[in-house]
Design a protein around this motif. Structure first.
Motif, PDB file in Angstrom:
ATOM      1  N   LEU A 166       0.809  -1.223   0.000  1.00 34.15           N
ATOM      2  CA  LEU A 166       0.000   0.000   0.000  1.00 34.15           C
ATOM      3  C   LEU A 166       0.840   1.269   0.000  1.00 34.15           C
ATOM      4  O   LEU A 166       0.306   2.381   0.083  1.00 34.15           O
ATOM      5  N   PRO A 409      -4.562  -4.601  -1.844  1.00 34.32           N
ATOM      6  CA  PRO A 409      -4.722  -3.388  -2.663  1.00 34.32           C
ATOM      7  C   PRO A 409      -6.156  -3.192  -3.171  1.00 34.32           C
ATOM      8  O   PRO A 409      -6.636  -2.058  -3.262  1.00 34.32           O
ATOM      9  N   VAL A 410      -6.840  -4.295  -3.497  1.00 40.19           N
ATOM     10  CA  VAL A 410      -8.235  -4.207  -3.951  1.00 40.19           C
ATOM     11  C   VAL A 410      -9.124  -3.701  -2.815  1.00 40.19           C
ATOM     12  O   VAL A 410      -9.993  -2.830  -3.007  1.00 40.19           O
ATOM     13  N   GLU A 413      -8.463   0.004  -2.206  1.00 40.20           N
ATOM     14  CA  GLU A 413      -9.085   0.842  -3.243  1.00 40.20           C
ATOM     15  C   GLU A 413     -10.583   0.993  -2.978  1.00 40.20           C
ATOM     16  O   GLU A 413     -11.147   2.092  -3.106  1.00 40.20           O
ATOM     17  N   GLN A 416     -10.989   3.420  -0.062  1.00 42.88           N
ATOM     18  CA  GLN A 416     -10.757   4.811  -0.428  1.00 42.88           C
ATOM     19  C   GLN A 416     -11.980   5.413  -1.109  1.00 42.88           C
ATOM     20  O   GLN A 416     -12.292   6.596  -0.928  1.00 42.88           O
ATOM     21  N   ALA A 417     -12.675   4.611  -1.885  1.00 44.33           N
ATOM     22  CA  ALA A 417     -13.869   5.090  -2.580  1.00 44.33           C
ATOM     23  C   ALA A 417     -14.965   5.491  -1.589  1.00 44.33           C
ATOM     24  O   ALA A 417     -15.872   6.265  -1.940  1.00 44.33           O
ATOM     25  N   THR A 422      -6.151   4.512   3.728  1.00 45.80           N
ATOM     26  CA  THR A 422      -5.324   3.337   3.427  1.00 45.80           C
ATOM     27  C   THR A 422      -4.668   2.784   4.685  1.00 45.80           C
ATOM     28  O   THR A 422      -4.526   1.570   4.841  1.00 45.80           O
TER      29      THR A 422
END
Length: 484
Positions: A166, A409-410, A413, A416-417, A422
């Motif tokens: 990350l 990482p998925v 992400e 974050q949306a 993170t």
């Protein structure tokens, strides 16, 4: 289809080993080979296995020479003061012994290596568990959970992987998590206390002297029976009886006291081998050399001056040469630890088949994608909590590399949306480690069960529920303290 087959393959493996229908090595090889054919990729099985073996070969080499190195250090008496200190605390009380196991495993885990932790912990505690007839799965379970909590140290692996995947600082992940991890360690100690009290109720409490005396009595009874059987076999004639008596005298040295079995060949379960002050392999004059060598080795590991397999290879060669300069003695020490080396390295290469097929066929990727896609939209603002919950089963069913570099990482992400940082996702991702350390894909767990002479299925059946509760305790504390 690959998603379903992936879950079925893992479930089949776990059921077969827990029911003891197959040995772990056989199941790790044959089950993935069968499923590789079922998904229509049997022609690529060789490539998948070679890739898996290539990835795990350095680990197998590290474990091989680490077992020899720490085996030699145990033989020469490096850890005897630690063992004596733990035993003085334990006083042959099952409750104290189980708590002592957790404390010892947590302390030794500071070096960041699970295999080292398990070798030292089992070597120190196994003789006492065996002598007092305590449950060995309690020892392996408590050691694995304590090590799992401590495995989150920045140099232990998971935290560094999360930071790398990350692109954040490892200290920013670990330092805020310290209160939650402290709760996890306290939970392990509390669990060790509860399990120890249960063992105490089952077995009662002896002093260490009583335990030793009881064991000595049993050994003397066994030797007496052996002598009597040998003498009785020739009772048909006086000459044969005399010969039998002569053999009996030869066995007892004419004094009635049986010669002790050679320490090198003795089963640690037959006595408190780990604290035997008279074993011939002791090297008291070289104690500080061995201590400094071990400190230098662990420092080199933490500082990453050389690859870990190379460090242990050099360390094992140096330890053998200095402590046992004569070739026959070196061969005897290697032979004494050969069984552990073979069991562990064989298990690692068998696990390479399992991981190679999981990754090569794409099953692990499909399983991860399915899990992420099925997260309800309403859980978006709580992605840190979702990540923590998912880390518990996912880090058990796949390698840390697969989880942290493939799935995290998925999840980050997606978080974050929905406005989740993170760093919160990264912190939540490490809560599954207490269960991960008992995963069949972790080579160190085979060191643990192999040295403790525990069936992997028995260990799994015992530890999964307690380790999962430990993970939830860490996650709950992290949420309560506002860390995630």
């Amino acid at each position: 289809m690959l998603t379903i087959l992936g879950f079925v393959m893992i479930a089949t493996f776990l059921v077969l080993i827990m029911l003891k229908k197959m040995s772990p090595i056989a199941a790790l090889v044959l089950i993935p080979a069968l499923f590789c054919v079922l998904v229509g990729k049997g022609a690529h099985l060789g490539d998948y296995v070679v890739d898996g073996v290539t990835d795990l070969a350095p680990t197998a080499a590290m474990l091989m020479f680490a077992i020899i190195y720490f085996g030699v250090m145990i033989d020469v008496g490096l850890f005897d003061p630690v063992v004596r200190g733990i035993l003085r605390f334990c006083k042959a009380d099952p409750m104290r012994i189980v708590v002592g196991t957790a404390v010892l495993a947590a302390i030794v885990s500071l070096d960041g290596d699970g295999s080292t932790t398990f070798m030292i912990t089992v070597s120190a505690m196994y003789p006492l568990y065996k002598r007092l007839k305590m449950s060995l799965v309690v020892m392996t379970g408590v050691a694995a959970m304590a090590n799992g909590v401590m495995n989150t140290l920045p140099w232990g692996g998971p935290t560094a992987r999360a930071a790398t995947a990350l692109k954040v600082d490892a200290a920013d992940i670990f330092v805020p998590m310290i209160p939650a991890l402290a709760v996890g360690l306290l939970f392990v100690l509390l669990l060790a206390y509860v399990l120890g009290v249960r063992e105490r109720r089952r077995l009662g409490v002896l002093t260490l002297d009583e335990a030793l005396a009881e064991g000595k009595e049993k050994e003397e009874e066994k030797e007496t029976e052996t002598v009597l059987v040998g003498a009785g076999a020739g009772a048909g004639a006086s000459a044969a009886a005399g010969a039998g008596a002569g053999k009996g005298e030869a066995r007892t040295g004419g004094s009635g006291a049986a010669d002790p079995a050679p320490h090198d060949d003795a089963d640690p379960g037959d006595g408190l081998h780990g604290i035997d002050p008279d074993r011939p392999t002791l090297r008291p004059k070289l104690y500080w050399f061995n201590a400094l060598l071990t400190v230098a080795l662990l420092t080199s590991m933490i500082m990453e001056w050389l690859p870990i397999p190379v460090l242990f290879l050099l360390g094992a060669a140096l330890a053998l040469t200095v402590n046992f300069p004569h070739m026959p003695d070196q061969k005897a020490r290697i032979a004494a630890h050969a069984e552990n080396v073979l069991n562990v390295s064989g298990m690692v290469f068998a696990a390479a088949v399992f991981t190679g097929v999981l990754q090569g066929t794409g099953m692990v990727d499909h399983m991860a994608t399915w899990l992420v896609d099925n997260i309800p939209d309403g859980m978006g603002p709580h992605m840190a909590l979702v990540t923590g919950v998912l880390s518990i089963p996912l880090t058990y069913f796949m390698s840390n590399d697969g989880f942290y570099f493939g799935i995290l990482p998925v999840l980050a992400e997606a978080g974050q949306a929905h406005g989740v940082s993170t760093l919160e996702i990264a912190r939540a991702s490490i809560v599954g480690q207490p269960l991960h350390m008992s995963s069949p894909l972790v080579p160190a767990v085979y060191v643990l069960v192999g040295m403790a002479k525990v069936e992997f299925g028995d260990h799994t059946r015992f530890v999964v529920k307690w380790a999962a509760l430990t993970c939830l305790a860490v996650l709950g504390a992290a949420v309560l303290f506002g860390i995630v």
